[in-house]
Design an enzyme around this catalytic site. Structure first.
Site, PDB file in Angstrom:
ATOM      1  N   GLY A  23       0.788  -1.231   0.000  1.00 22.33           N
ATOM      2  CA  GLY A  23       0.000   0.000   0.000  1.00 22.33           C
ATOM      3  C   GLY A  23       0.818   1.279   0.000  1.00 22.33           C
ATOM      4  N   ASN A  25       1.728   3.091  -2.567  1.00 27.07           N
ATOM      5  CA  ASN A  25       1.100   4.073  -3.474  1.00 27.07           C
ATOM      6  C   ASN A  25      -0.153   4.676  -2.831  1.00 27.07           C
ATOM      7  OD1 ASN A  25       2.416   4.343  -6.271  1.00 27.07           O
ATOM      8  ND2 ASN A  25       2.571   2.161  -5.827  1.00 27.07           N
ATOM      9  N   ARG A  76     -15.063 -14.992 -10.406  1.00 23.25           N
ATOM     10  CA  ARG A  76     -14.621 -13.619 -10.107  1.00 23.25           C
ATOM     11  C   ARG A  76     -15.793 -12.717  -9.710  1.00 23.25           C
ATOM     12  NH1 ARG A  76     -10.807 -12.981 -15.015  1.00 23.25           N
ATOM     13  NH2 ARG A  76      -9.124 -14.179 -14.137  1.00 23.25           N
ATOM     14  N   ARG A 102      -5.521  -8.655  -8.188  1.00 15.74           N
ATOM     15  CA  ARG A 102      -6.549  -9.530  -8.773  1.00 15.74           C
ATOM     16  C   ARG A 102      -6.935  -8.995 -10.147  1.00 15.74           C
ATOM     17  NH1 ARG A 102      -7.638 -14.116  -5.472  1.00 15.74           N
ATOM     18  NH2 ARG A 102      -7.313 -13.431  -3.341  1.00 15.74           N
ATOM     19  N   LEU A 104      -9.731  -8.089 -12.608  1.00 13.36           N
ATOM     20  CA  LEU A 104     -11.151  -7.751 -12.475  1.00 13.36           C
ATOM     21  C   LEU A 104     -11.949  -8.409 -13.595  1.00 13.36           C
ATOM     22  CD1 LEU A 104     -10.642  -3.971 -11.654  1.00 13.36           C
ATOM     23  CD2 LEU A 104     -11.431  -5.737 -10.057  1.00 13.36           C
ATOM     24  N   HIS A 120       1.035   0.641 -13.186  1.00 16.24           N
ATOM     25  CA  HIS A 120       1.777  -0.584 -13.508  1.00 16.24           C
ATOM     26  C   HIS A 120       3.261  -0.239 -13.639  1.00 16.24           C
ATOM     27  CE1 HIS A 120       2.369  -4.629 -14.946  1.00 16.24           C
ATOM     28  NE2 HIS A 120       3.184  -4.120 -15.851  1.00 16.24           N
ATOM     29  N   VAL A 155      -5.904  -7.415 -19.352  1.00 16.08           N
ATOM     30  CA  VAL A 155      -5.040  -7.234 -18.179  1.00 16.08           C
ATOM     31  C   VAL A 155      -3.935  -6.211 -18.462  1.00 16.08           C
ATOM     32  CG1 VAL A 155      -3.447  -8.417 -16.603  1.00 16.08           C
ATOM     33  CG2 VAL A 155      -5.497  -9.586 -17.428  1.00 16.08           C
ATOM     34  N   ASP A 156      -3.739  -5.255 -17.523  1.00 11.77           N
ATOM     35  CA  ASP A 156      -2.724  -4.203 -17.664  1.00 11.77           C
ATOM     36  C   ASP A 156      -2.844  -3.545 -19.042  1.00 11.77           C
ATOM     37  OD1 ASP A 156      -1.672  -4.569 -15.098  1.00 11.77           O
ATOM     38  OD2 ASP A 156      -0.399  -6.212 -15.763  1.00 11.77           O
ATOM     39  N   GLU A 185       6.711   6.014  -9.141  1.00  9.00           N
ATOM     40  CA  GLU A 185       5.267   5.795  -8.971  1.00  9.00           C
ATOM     41  C   GLU A 185       4.694   6.760  -7.936  1.00  9.00           C
ATOM     42  OE1 GLU A 185       4.184   1.229  -9.871  1.00  9.00           O
ATOM     43  OE2 GLU A 185       5.045   1.543  -7.893  1.00  9.00           O
TER      44      GLU A 185
HETATM   45  C1  GAR Z   1       3.344  -1.222  -7.505  1.00  7.32           C
HETATM   46  O1  GAR Z   1       4.666  -1.265  -8.012  1.00  7.32           O
HETATM   47  C2  GAR Z   1       2.347  -1.318  -8.633  1.00  7.32           C
HETATM   48  O2  GAR Z   1       2.752  -0.652  -9.792  1.00  7.32           O
HETATM   49  C3  GAR Z   1       2.287  -2.807  -8.854  1.00  7.32           C
HETATM   50  O3  GAR Z   1       2.275  -3.336  -7.554  1.00  7.32           O
HETATM   51  C4  GAR Z   1       3.065  -2.496  -6.710  1.00  7.32           C
HETATM   52  C5  GAR Z   1       2.270  -2.219  -5.456  1.00  7.32           C
HETATM   53  O4  GAR Z   1       3.037  -1.546  -4.497  1.00  7.32           O
HETATM   54  N1  GAR Z   1       1.135  -3.197  -9.620  1.00  7.32           N
HETATM   55  C6  GAR Z   1       1.163  -4.143 -10.559  1.00  7.32           C
HETATM   56  O5  GAR Z   1       2.130  -4.820 -10.800  1.00  7.32           O
HETATM   57  C7  GAR Z   1      -0.153  -4.320 -11.325  1.00  7.32           C
HETATM   58  N2  GAR Z   1       0.004  -5.204 -12.421  1.00  7.32           N
HETATM   59  P1  GAR Z   1       2.339  -0.847  -3.242  1.00  7.32           P
HETATM   60  O6  GAR Z   1       1.355  -1.868  -2.652  1.00  7.32           O
HETATM   61  O7  GAR Z   1       3.460  -0.580  -2.297  1.00  7.32           O
HETATM   62  O8  GAR Z   1       1.649   0.390  -3.711  1.00  7.32           O
END
Ligand code: GAR
Length: 201
Positions: A23, A25, A76, A102, A104, A120, A155-156, A185
């Site tokens: 978490g 971000n 799902r 996950r 969606l 991403h 996806v993505d 990010e």
């Molecule tokens: C982040 O790097 C995000 O870009 C990635 O998961 C990490 C979560 O970090 N997401 C993906 O790979 C989606 N395909 P966080 O929980 O510390 O924010």
């Protein structure tokens, strides 16, 4: 009559942040809200993982939290039902995926068209999936980065709203590269969300 710019702005948007893990971000988005750099209300933080470290961080920051536990083997749509309810009960305008791991369902995406945002850790369309930083590093990429996009049924995938390059430096390890991508990010997501919620991008 003079219209003050604040009155012309879009109505304040209500946001649900979806997480699965650390978490970090989500924390940056909430901090941006608290220091006035994001004109949106964080309605709630949702995790599919009851043990996500991000849940405790969200509570500490004073966010309402909700755990949507996924039953193994269930469709799902069934697993997403409680998320849909939580989103609708909280009058959420935008669903912000921040490390939500996950996939969606198509029906979930269709229910909130153009209203789901994802971050991403690669320059999409390169390196989609759950291990993008490692995949780029192991592939010997010179440049990778971060993508923020609207979510569609793949996806993505979906319209890209922001992208920032992160070079892979000589001597980088997976860990040093990860640290720089996460820092990118953390700066890019709140800034991009602010533009998305307040301007017509
Ligand atoms: C982040 O790097 C995000 O870009 C990635 O998961 C990490 C979560 O970090 N997401 C993906 O790979 C989606 N395909 P966080 O929980 O510390 O924010």
């Amino acid at each position: 009559m003079t219209i003050h710019p604040a009155q012309e702005a879009k109505a304040r948007q209500r946001v649900a942040i979806l997480i699965s893990g650390n978490g970090t971000n989500m924390v940056e988005i909430v901090h941006a809200r608290k220091r006035g750099a994001l004109d949106a209300d964080i309605a709630l933080v949702i995790s599919d993982n009851p043990n996500a470290p991000g849940l405790g961080k969200a509570k500490k920051l004073g966010c309402r939290t909700f755990v949507a536990e996924y039953a193994a083997g269930a469709p799902r749509e069934e697993n997403e039902r409680s998320i849909v309810e939580a989103i609708e009960q909280n009058n959420v305008d935008w669903i912000v995926l921040a490390g939500f791991m996950r996939i969606l369902s198509a029906s979930f995406v269709r229910r909130f068209p153009g209203r789901i945002v994802n971050i991403h850790p690669s320059l999409l369309p390169a390196f989609p999936g759950a291990h993008a930083i490692k995949d780029a590093f192991e592939a010997g990429a010179d440049i990778t980065g971060v993508t923020i996009h609207i979510v569609d049924e793949l996806v993505d995938h979906g319209p890209i709203i922001a992208q920032e390059e992160v070079p892979v430096l000589p001597g980088d390890t997976l860990e040093t590269l990860e640290t720089r991508i996460h820092a990118t990010e953390h700066a890019l997501y709140p800034k991009t969300l602010q533009a998305l919620f307040t301007e017509d991008i």
